[in-house]
Design a protein around this motif. Structure first.
Motif, PDB file in Angstrom:
ATOM      1  N   ALA A  10       0.833  -1.202   0.000  1.00 25.37           N
ATOM      2  CA  ALA A  10       0.000   0.000   0.000  1.00 25.37           C
ATOM      3  C   ALA A  10       0.870   1.255   0.000  1.00 25.37           C
ATOM      4  N   LEU A  11       1.954   1.222   0.773  1.00 26.56           N
ATOM      5  CA  LEU A  11       2.869   2.366   0.823  1.00 26.56           C
ATOM      6  C   LEU A  11       3.489   2.615  -0.547  1.00 26.56           C
ATOM      7  N   GLU A  12       3.910   1.547  -1.206  1.00 26.01           N
ATOM      8  CA  GLU A  12       4.490   1.676  -2.542  1.00 26.01           C
ATOM      9  C   GLU A  12       3.465   2.230  -3.534  1.00 26.01           C
ATOM     10  N   MET A  13       2.231   1.753  -3.438  1.00 27.93           N
ATOM     11  CA  MET A  13       1.188   2.200  -4.352  1.00 27.93           C
ATOM     12  C   MET A  13       0.853   3.673  -4.128  1.00 27.93           C
ATOM     13  N   ILE A  14       0.772   4.082  -2.874  1.00 27.68           N
ATOM     14  CA  ILE A  14       0.500   5.495  -2.574  1.00 27.68           C
ATOM     15  C   ILE A  14       1.653   6.356  -3.064  1.00 27.68           C
ATOM     16  N   ALA A  15       2.881   5.889  -2.878  1.00 20.66           N
ATOM     17  CA  ALA A  15       4.044   6.646  -3.339  1.00 20.66           C
ATOM     18  C   ALA A  15       3.998   6.864  -4.849  1.00 20.66           C
ATOM     19  N   ALA A  16       3.547   5.853  -5.573  1.00 15.08           N
ATOM     20  CA  ALA A  16       3.532   5.934  -7.037  1.00 15.08           C
ATOM     21  C   ALA A  16       2.357   6.724  -7.579  1.00 15.08           C
ATOM     22  N   HIS A  17       1.241   6.776  -6.821  1.00 15.21           N
ATOM     23  CA  HIS A  17       0.019   7.368  -7.375  1.00 15.21           C
ATOM     24  C   HIS A  17      -0.616   8.418  -6.469  1.00 15.21           C
ATOM     25  N   GLN A  18       0.117   8.937  -5.502  1.00 11.60           N
ATOM     26  CA  GLN A  18      -0.488   9.899  -4.575  1.00 11.60           C
ATOM     27  C   GLN A  18      -0.964  11.174  -5.287  1.00 11.60           C
ATOM     28  N   PRO A  19      -2.079  11.734  -4.784  1.00 15.70           N
ATOM     29  CA  PRO A  19      -2.913  11.299  -3.664  1.00 15.70           C
ATOM     30  C   PRO A  19      -3.809  10.142  -4.087  1.00 15.70           C
ATOM     31  N   LEU A  20      -3.971   9.177  -3.190  1.00 19.13           N
ATOM     32  CA  LEU A  20      -4.694   7.953  -3.523  1.00 19.13           C
ATOM     33  C   LEU A  20      -5.752   7.666  -2.455  1.00 19.13           C
ATOM     34  N   GLY A  21      -6.957   7.287  -2.916  1.00 19.38           N
ATOM     35  CA  GLY A  21      -8.039   6.952  -2.013  1.00 19.38           C
ATOM     36  C   GLY A  21      -8.097   5.465  -1.713  1.00 19.38           C
ATOM     37  N   VAL A  22      -8.890   5.098  -0.729  1.00 21.34           N
ATOM     38  CA  VAL A  22      -8.981   3.705  -0.293  1.00 21.34           C
ATOM     39  C   VAL A  22      -9.506   2.795  -1.397  1.00 21.34           C
ATOM     40  N   SER A  23     -10.576   3.209  -2.062  1.00 23.56           N
ATOM     41  CA  SER A  23     -11.184   2.357  -3.093  1.00 23.56           C
ATOM     42  C   SER A  23     -10.207   2.087  -4.228  1.00 23.56           C
ATOM     43  N   GLU A  24      -9.509   3.126  -4.661  1.00 25.09           N
ATOM     44  CA  GLU A  24      -8.554   2.960  -5.753  1.00 25.09           C
ATOM     45  C   GLU A  24      -7.371   2.103  -5.313  1.00 25.09           C
ATOM     46  N   LEU A  25      -6.925   2.302  -4.080  1.00 22.85           N
ATOM     47  CA  LEU A  25      -5.829   1.496  -3.549  1.00 22.85           C
ATOM     48  C   LEU A  25      -6.211   0.021  -3.541  1.00 22.85           C
ATOM     49  N   ALA A  26      -7.401  -0.278  -3.037  1.00 26.74           N
ATOM     50  CA  ALA A  26      -7.857  -1.672  -2.973  1.00 26.74           C
ATOM     51  C   ALA A  26      -7.938  -2.282  -4.365  1.00 26.74           C
ATOM     52  N   ARG A  27      -8.427  -1.515  -5.315  1.00 27.32           N
ATOM     53  CA  ARG A  27      -8.551  -2.014  -6.688  1.00 27.32           C
ATOM     54  C   ARG A  27      -7.167  -2.270  -7.294  1.00 27.32           C
ATOM     55  N   GLN A  28      -6.246  -1.365  -7.079  1.00 29.59           N
ATOM     56  CA  GLN A  28      -4.904  -1.517  -7.640  1.00 29.59           C
ATOM     57  C   GLN A  28      -4.186  -2.732  -7.054  1.00 29.59           C
ATOM     58  N   LEU A  29      -4.407  -2.995  -5.759  1.00 28.07           N
ATOM     59  CA  LEU A  29      -3.723  -4.107  -5.104  1.00 28.07           C
ATOM     60  C   LEU A  29      -4.488  -5.424  -5.212  1.00 28.07           C
ATOM     61  N   GLY A  30      -5.748  -5.355  -5.667  1.00 29.96           N
ATOM     62  CA  GLY A  30      -6.554  -6.559  -5.768  1.00 29.96           C
ATOM     63  C   GLY A  30      -6.973  -7.101  -4.420  1.00 29.96           C
ATOM     64  N   ILE A  31      -7.262  -6.198  -3.483  1.00 22.40           N
ATOM     65  CA  ILE A  31      -7.686  -6.599  -2.143  1.00 22.40           C
ATOM     66  C   ILE A  31      -9.049  -5.977  -1.848  1.00 22.40           C
ATOM     67  N   SER A  32      -9.670  -6.388  -0.753  1.00 17.91           N
ATOM     68  CA  SER A  32     -10.959  -5.825  -0.382  1.00 17.91           C
ATOM     69  C   SER A  32     -10.786  -4.409   0.163  1.00 17.91           C
ATOM     70  N   LYS A  33     -11.846  -3.642   0.103  1.00 20.84           N
ATOM     71  CA  LYS A  33     -11.794  -2.280   0.625  1.00 20.84           C
ATOM     72  C   LYS A  33     -11.479  -2.262   2.122  1.00 20.84           C
TER      73      LYS A  33
END
Length: 255
Positions: A10-33
């Protein structure tokens, strides 16, 4: 996926795409909200991320990441040894100087001395570049045995500009030229407005531990200056390597 692994991803994903919301983070990582929410809460509690002031409901990194990044290369003393020599090189050339290391098939900038010129390219510490499309990367690749080169390249060489070398035979020929002259040149291969010259920093076993390079707007790298700048960069890289070798020898001797 464990909670620690999820938080780190999640930290890596936020670093690459900040600002990032929970729903988008979950979708990008393939995990539940809910899992995404727990990862964000964990990172926020430990002050790795904070809420964006400009984008409510989204998250951005805090300066704590920089504190950790400052220790990259500390084990060998690479950054400590390189920085004064980078400062000297930046003063001589008036261009930005970068120190980079390899991370899988990427190059990561771990130290920077900025250009004193008004017009310069912003390429901050922590920025990643594909190893085959950057001067620092090509310098490191050229210092590796040819039979292992493909181990350090992505499966597909993506073109970022019309100048990017995506043919492996052409790339091998370019790396042979780089090894022969002692420095790598990149003209518009990653971004059409950027040029760079870099040289590998090698260990006593001739294995590249990083690279140092100058980085500038492409119009400032004139062909008539290339050899002179390449020599300056090569000398800086060799000096860093020599100082690293001395430190290693002293440590081995218990000094």
């Amino acid at each position: 996926m464990g909670s620690a692994s999820t938080a780190l991803q999640a930290l890596e994903m936020i670093a690459a795409h900040q600002p990032l919301g929970v729903s988008e983070l979950a979708r990008q990582l393939g995990i539940s909200k809910p899992s995404g929410q727990r990862a964000i809460q964990s990172l926020a509690t430990d002050n790795w991320i904070r809420r964006s002031e400009e984008h409510p409901g989204r998250w951005v990194l805090t300066p704590k990441v920089l504190d950790v990044a400052a220790h990259v290369g500390q084990e060998s003393g690479l950054r400590e040894i390189a920085f004064p020599l980078m400062t000297e090189l930046a003063g001589t050339t008036t261009e930005t100087v970068h120190l980079a290391i390899r991370d899988d098939t990427d190059i990561v900038i771990i130290e920077e001395v900025e250009s004193t010129q008004v017009v310069r390219i912003h390429w901050p510490v922590g920025r990643r570049s594909p190893i085959y499309a950057s001067a620092n990367g090509k310098a490191i690749l050229a210092a590796l045995p040819r039979d292992t080169m493909n181990d350090h390249l992505p499966i597909r060489l993506t073109a970022f500009t019309s100048e990017t070398i995506t043919d492996r035979r052409r790339l091998t020929a370019e790396l042979d030229r780089t090894a022969q002259r002692g420095y790598a040149v990149q003209r518009g291969e990653l971004r059409s407005d950027v040029a760079a010259i870099a040289a590998a920093i090698t260990s006593k076993s001739d294995s590249p531990v990083g690279a140092v390079g100058i980085f500038m707007p492409i119009q400032r790298l004139r062909e008539e200056d290339e050899e002179r700048l390449g020599h300056l960069v090569r000398t800086t890289a060799d000096t860093i390597a020599a100082k690293l070798a001395t430190r290693v020898s002293r440590r081995s001797a218990g000094m």
